[in-house]
Design a protein around this motif. Structure first.
Motif, PDB file in Angstrom:
ATOM      1  N   PRO A  87       0.833  -1.319  -0.154  1.00  0.00           N
ATOM      2  CA  PRO A  87      -0.012  -0.138   0.078  1.00  0.00           C
ATOM      3  C   PRO A  87       0.777   1.396   0.039  1.00  0.00           C
ATOM      4  O   PRO A  87       1.878   1.405   0.697  1.00  0.00           O
ATOM      5  CB  PRO A  87      -0.682  -0.205   1.340  1.00  0.00           C
ATOM      6  N   VAL A  88       0.539   2.240  -0.726  1.00  0.00           N
ATOM      7  CA  VAL A  88       1.133   3.577  -0.876  1.00  0.00           C
ATOM      8  C   VAL A  88       0.209   4.401  -0.333  1.00  0.00           C
ATOM      9  O   VAL A  88      -0.967   4.670  -0.568  1.00  0.00           O
ATOM     10  CB  VAL A  88       1.618   3.868  -2.260  1.00  0.00           C
ATOM     11  N   ILE A  89       0.702   5.193   0.710  1.00  0.00           N
ATOM     12  CA  ILE A  89      -0.161   6.604   1.346  1.00  0.00           C
ATOM     13  C   ILE A  89       0.481   7.730   0.945  1.00  0.00           C
ATOM     14  O   ILE A  89       1.566   8.032   1.313  1.00  0.00           O
ATOM     15  CB  ILE A  89      -0.145   6.271   2.933  1.00  0.00           C
ATOM     16  N   ALA A  90      -0.346   8.739   0.506  1.00  0.00           N
ATOM     17  CA  ALA A  90       0.266  10.023   0.266  1.00  0.00           C
ATOM     18  C   ALA A  90      -0.241  10.838   1.387  1.00  0.00           C
ATOM     19  O   ALA A  90      -1.404  11.030   1.446  1.00  0.00           O
ATOM     20  CB  ALA A  90      -0.355  10.700  -1.078  1.00  0.00           C
ATOM     21  N   ALA A  91       0.716  11.349   2.310  1.00  0.00           N
ATOM     22  CA  ALA A  91       0.230  12.208   3.517  1.00  0.00           C
ATOM     23  C   ALA A  91       0.043  13.472   2.937  1.00  0.00           C
ATOM     24  O   ALA A  91       1.359  14.254   3.046  1.00  0.00           O
ATOM     25  CB  ALA A  91       1.119  11.856   4.511  1.00  0.00           C
ATOM     26  N   ILE A  92      -0.866  14.064   2.203  1.00  0.00           N
ATOM     27  CA  ILE A  92      -0.820  15.343   1.613  1.00  0.00           C
ATOM     28  C   ILE A  92      -1.177  16.459   3.091  1.00  0.00           C
ATOM     29  O   ILE A  92      -2.172  16.346   3.357  1.00  0.00           O
ATOM     30  CB  ILE A  92      -1.991  15.250   0.357  1.00  0.00           C
ATOM     31  N   ASP A  93      -0.210  17.256   3.069  1.00  0.00           N
ATOM     32  CA  ASP A  93      -0.466  18.366   4.182  1.00  0.00           C
ATOM     33  C   ASP A  93       0.065  19.587   3.546  1.00  0.00           C
ATOM     34  O   ASP A  93       0.974  20.056   3.664  1.00  0.00           O
ATOM     35  CB  ASP A  93       0.258  17.979   5.459  1.00  0.00           C
ATOM     36  N   GLY A  94      -0.826  20.169   2.578  1.00  0.00           N
ATOM     37  CA  GLY A  94      -0.434  21.237   1.878  1.00  0.00           C
ATOM     38  C   GLY A  94      -0.993  21.457   0.491  1.00  0.00           C
ATOM     39  O   GLY A  94      -1.815  20.136   0.023  1.00  0.00           O
ATOM     40  N   VAL A  95      -0.622  22.241  -0.370  1.00  0.00           N
ATOM     41  CA  VAL A  95      -1.031  22.069  -1.835  1.00  0.00           C
ATOM     42  C   VAL A  95      -0.485  20.922  -2.512  1.00  0.00           C
ATOM     43  O   VAL A  95       0.562  20.458  -2.275  1.00  0.00           O
ATOM     44  CB  VAL A  95      -0.814  23.738  -2.444  1.00  0.00           C
ATOM     45  N   ALA A  96      -1.354  20.573  -3.556  1.00  0.00           N
ATOM     46  CA  ALA A  96      -0.986  19.441  -4.384  1.00  0.00           C
ATOM     47  C   ALA A  96      -1.408  19.889  -5.721  1.00  0.00           C
ATOM     48  O   ALA A  96      -2.683  19.962  -6.009  1.00  0.00           O
ATOM     49  CB  ALA A  96      -1.650  18.063  -4.163  1.00  0.00           C
TER      50      ALA A  96
END
Length: 100
Positions: A87-96
């Motif tokens: 599994p791959v998790i994108a921990a997005i904390d800000g603009v993408a």
């Protein structure tokens, strides 16, 4: 275990440069067959930005012959995430931003 990829180009809001694309590709290859890696987390080390997309300042300096392979390599990396066996998790904390 858990492997964390930290993207760290804070001055460019983690924009994808040739160097960053090469490093991400190498990092993906390094974990692809690692039986100890049970989950991969992508995160930003830059406050307020996950990724700003392609580095357009760098891309503006590329020749037309360089642009195609750069874009293809970027797309290859994006496709490589979902082909990983863990599994791959994108921990997005800000603009993408970005895409295409």
């Amino acid at each position: 275990g858990i492997v964390v990829f930290g993207i760290n180009r804070p001055k460019a809001m983690n924009a994808l440069s040739k160097n960053l694309v090469t490093n991400l590709s190498s990092a993906i290859d390094a974990v692809k067959f690692d039986k100890n890696c049970r989950v991969l987390i992508n995160r930003s080390m830059a406050k307020g930005a996950f990724c700003a997309g392609a580095d357009l300042k760098e891309r503006a300096q590329m020749t037309p012959a360089e642009v195609g392979p750069f874009v293809a390599k970027g797309r290859e990396i994006i496709g490589a995430w979902d082909k990983l066996p863990m599994p791959v998790i994108a921990a997005i904390d800000g603009v993408a931003l970005g895409g295409g």
